[in-house]
Design a protein around this motif. Structure first.
Motif, mmCIF file in Angstrom:
data_model
loop_
_atom_site.group_PDB
_atom_site.id
_atom_site.type_symbol
_atom_site.label_atom_id
_atom_site.label_comp_id
_atom_site.label_asym_id
_atom_site.label_seq_id
_atom_site.Cartn_x
_atom_site.Cartn_y
_atom_site.Cartn_z
ATOM 1 N N TYR A 65 -15.793 77.306 -21.912
ATOM 2 C CA TYR A 65 -14.713 76.581 -22.310
ATOM 3 C C TYR A 65 -14.247 76.158 -21.439
ATOM 4 C CZ TYR A 65 -16.140 75.602 -27.609
ATOM 5 O OH TYR A 65 -16.642 75.425 -28.145
ATOM 6 N N LYS A 90 -18.884 70.081 -27.337
ATOM 7 C CA LYS A 90 -18.324 71.040 -28.842
ATOM 8 C C LYS A 90 -16.680 71.391 -28.264
ATOM 9 C CE LYS A 90 -20.418 74.806 -27.500
ATOM 10 N NZ LYS A 90 -20.851 76.068 -27.601
ATOM 11 N N GLU A 109 -11.360 72.392 -34.295
ATOM 12 C CA GLU A 109 -13.085 72.289 -33.689
ATOM 13 C C GLU A 109 -13.084 71.383 -34.117
ATOM 14 O OE1 GLU A 109 -15.432 75.290 -33.480
ATOM 15 O OE2 GLU A 109 -13.960 77.419 -32.589
ATOM 16 N N ASN A 111 -17.114 68.034 -32.811
ATOM 17 C CA ASN A 111 -18.006 67.965 -32.040
ATOM 18 C C ASN A 111 -18.091 65.812 -31.014
ATOM 19 O OD1 ASN A 111 -18.657 70.613 -31.911
ATOM 20 N ND2 ASN A 111 -19.907 70.577 -33.921
#
Length: 541
Positions: A65, A90, A109, A111
């Motif tokens: 990330y 993501k 989170e 996507n």
């Protein structure tokens, strides 16, 4: 030519606040973290999270990330092509508290994936984002569009820009961005406001204060009727009258409200008994502005509506003597630029800014439209191609100008101010206004699409915001990419993008407006033809 000679000297200074920061409050917050991918960017939105004073967004295409931004907003457009094209991502959204500590326990989170859009997908995306300016940022209670974001004089709504917004609502309904009933309810708010607010012999002022709902001066003596802005409003309303034609009580009532407003517009008053229309009248200053409307500019629709009025129609002489003819050095052009002869428009500035090819033609279909002076499809296509050819020629050496970076029209300058950009000395200042090429899509689809792709894919990180493209970009100004962009929105620039792209895609607004028997009757009175055939009118209606 008000925009050429009056507005251009007004500098509309905007507060130094990010448009995204300011406009974020007008976007509905979702109830959870969402990520939606487009061609080159991901739109991320989230609700307020507990104990957060800011948010850090992290993204990954694999297991690693990286920080994309930290923001206090609940909204972010992440242009991700630095990570690749046609990729899946993501995202992690991490709240940050007052001490700068990440609240990892509250991380959420989502996507998303991006893919290369087709031309249709790109146009749809740009239209939908731009539509938000009118739907999300408009004054829903009045049905009106705000003149611009962060107006220095307060909450100012605009008549002409709101007329463009009416046509944008039609596009929104067609594509399912809003329901038909939502649009009708918004338009009923609009007609209620238009009926009860300050009017001047049936016309409206250029601006209104949204809070007091009273006319607001555009300039010192311009505080009353503005027939050009009023014609842009009625252009939209007449298109809507045809479009919202279901036999429901609400739509029938809306049609009647529009008809009542239309019939009460006293165009003849604005001739002052002469063979010309005058732009302004003030209850305090009378005809002090003294601005007869001579062509050629954005006002063709004004004369056509004035000739189409069921109760207050001007005589054909007002059009032929006041607007048209060789008496006015701004009307007939017949000069050749870059191998193209331009029938009408200002000679010095190669026809003038491109909004001349947009405002009157958002409802009025120029395809096959002729009178004794011009073929209006030819006029608009040639003006657009000349504007483009001039930018490619680039006589003043501005950075970036070329086949995919062109379009001079009225809009905000970079870094500040407002002017009517056009080809030529003192009008070409290096600022490209996205609405110029995008709103010319019907005339130059391939050439305009190249501009759309370039502006979005190569400059979108700074130029594309919550309501679509910002108003201006000048690569010759500033050192950093963000310095090149004027992050403002104007109703009169946003509206044509939505409507003219749709006219290219489906002819929606053209088809609706051109069904008006009053309009057809007015065109016939002025000796227009369509496809070289006399205009047919049902005289029994």
């Amino acid at each position: 030519m008000k925009k050429f000679f009056s507005i251009i000297i007004i500098l509309l200074l905007v507060k130094n606040v990010s448009a995204q920061d300011h406009l974020n409050q007008y976007l509905t917050k979702p109830d959870h973290f969402t990520a939606k991918g487009y061609d080159s960017h991901v739109e991320l939105r989230w609700p307020d999270l507990k104990n957060a004073v800011s948010y850090r967004l992290y993204a990954a295409t694999d297991s690693t990330y990286q920080l994309r931004t930290e923001t206090k907003n609940n909204y972010y457009l992440d242009f991700v092509t630095d990570l690749g094209r046609n990729i899946s991502l993501k995202y992690k959204l991490v709240p940050v508290n007052r001490k700068g500590k990440e609240l990892t326990a509250e991380t959420v989170e989502a996507n998303a994936s991006i893919h290369d859009f087709t031309d249709e997908e790109l146009m749809n995306m740009v239209q939908k984002y731009t539509f938000r300016y009118f739907w999300n940022f408009g004054r829903a209670d009045l049905g009106m569009a705000r003149e611009r974001d962060n107006h220095p004089d307060g909450d100012i709504v605009t008549i002409g820009g709101s007329g463009f917004g009416v046509m944008a609502l039609m596009v929104g309904v067609k594509h399912g961005w809003i329901t038909r009933e939502q649009a009708v309810d918004r338009l009923l708010n609009l007609t209620r406001f238009l009926k009860t607010t300050d009017r001047f012999h049936g016309m409206w002022a250029h601006w209104y204060n949204a809070d007091t709902q009273k006319a607001y001066h555009f300039s010192k003596y311009d505080d009353g009727g503005d027939i050009v802005e009023s014609s842009f409003m009625m252009e939209g309303l007449l298109a809507a009258r045809q479009f919202f034609n279901h036999p429901t009580p609400k739509e029938k009532f809306l049609q009647q409200q529009i008809t009542d407003l239309w019939k009460s517009m006293d165009w003849n008053f604005y001739t002052r008994g002469q063979d010309v229309l005058y732009w302004h009248w003030s209850p305090d200053y009378g005809w002090k502005m003294n601005h007869p409307i001579h062509g050629y500019n954005e006002c063709l629709i004004t004369y056509i509506l004035a000739a189409s009025s069921p109760d207050h129609a001007i005589s054909p002489e007002v059009y032929h003597k006041g607007w048209a003819g060789n008496n006015w050095d701004t009307f007939a052009n017949n000069s050749t630029y870059y191998g193209m002869m331009l029938p009408l428009g200002n000679r010095k500035w190669m026809g003038g800014p491109l909004f001349f090819a947009h405002y009157s033609y958002m409802g009025l279909n120029p395809k096959g439209l002729r009178d004794r002076y011009a073929n209006y499809w030819q006029q608009n296509r040639r003006q657009t191609l000349i504007n483009r050819a001039y930018c490619i020629d680039n006589p003043y050496g501005w950075k970036g100008y070329g086949p995919d970076f062109w379009g001079l029209t009225a809009g905000d300058k970079v870094p500040d101010g407002y002017t009517a950009h056009a080809p030529g000395f003192q009008r070409d200042l290096g600022t490209i206004t996205p609405t110029a090429a995008l709103s010319s899509m019907p005339y130059t689809p391939e050439e305009s699409m190249k501009v759309l792709k370039n502006l979005y894919r190569n400059y979108g990180k700074y130029l594309f915001g919550p309501f679509g493209f910002y108003d201006g970009i000048n690569l010759s100004v500033g050192r950093k990419p963000e310095d090149h962009v004027r992050k403002t929105y104007l109703a009169i620039d946003q509206g044509p993008i939505v409507v003219m792209i749709e006219n290219y895609r489906s002819g929606l607004v053209w088809n609706s407006f051109m069904k008006n028997e009053d309009v057809l009757r007015g065109l016939k009175r002025l000796d227009f033809t369509i496809d070289n055939k006399p205009i047919q009118v049902n005289e029994n209606k």
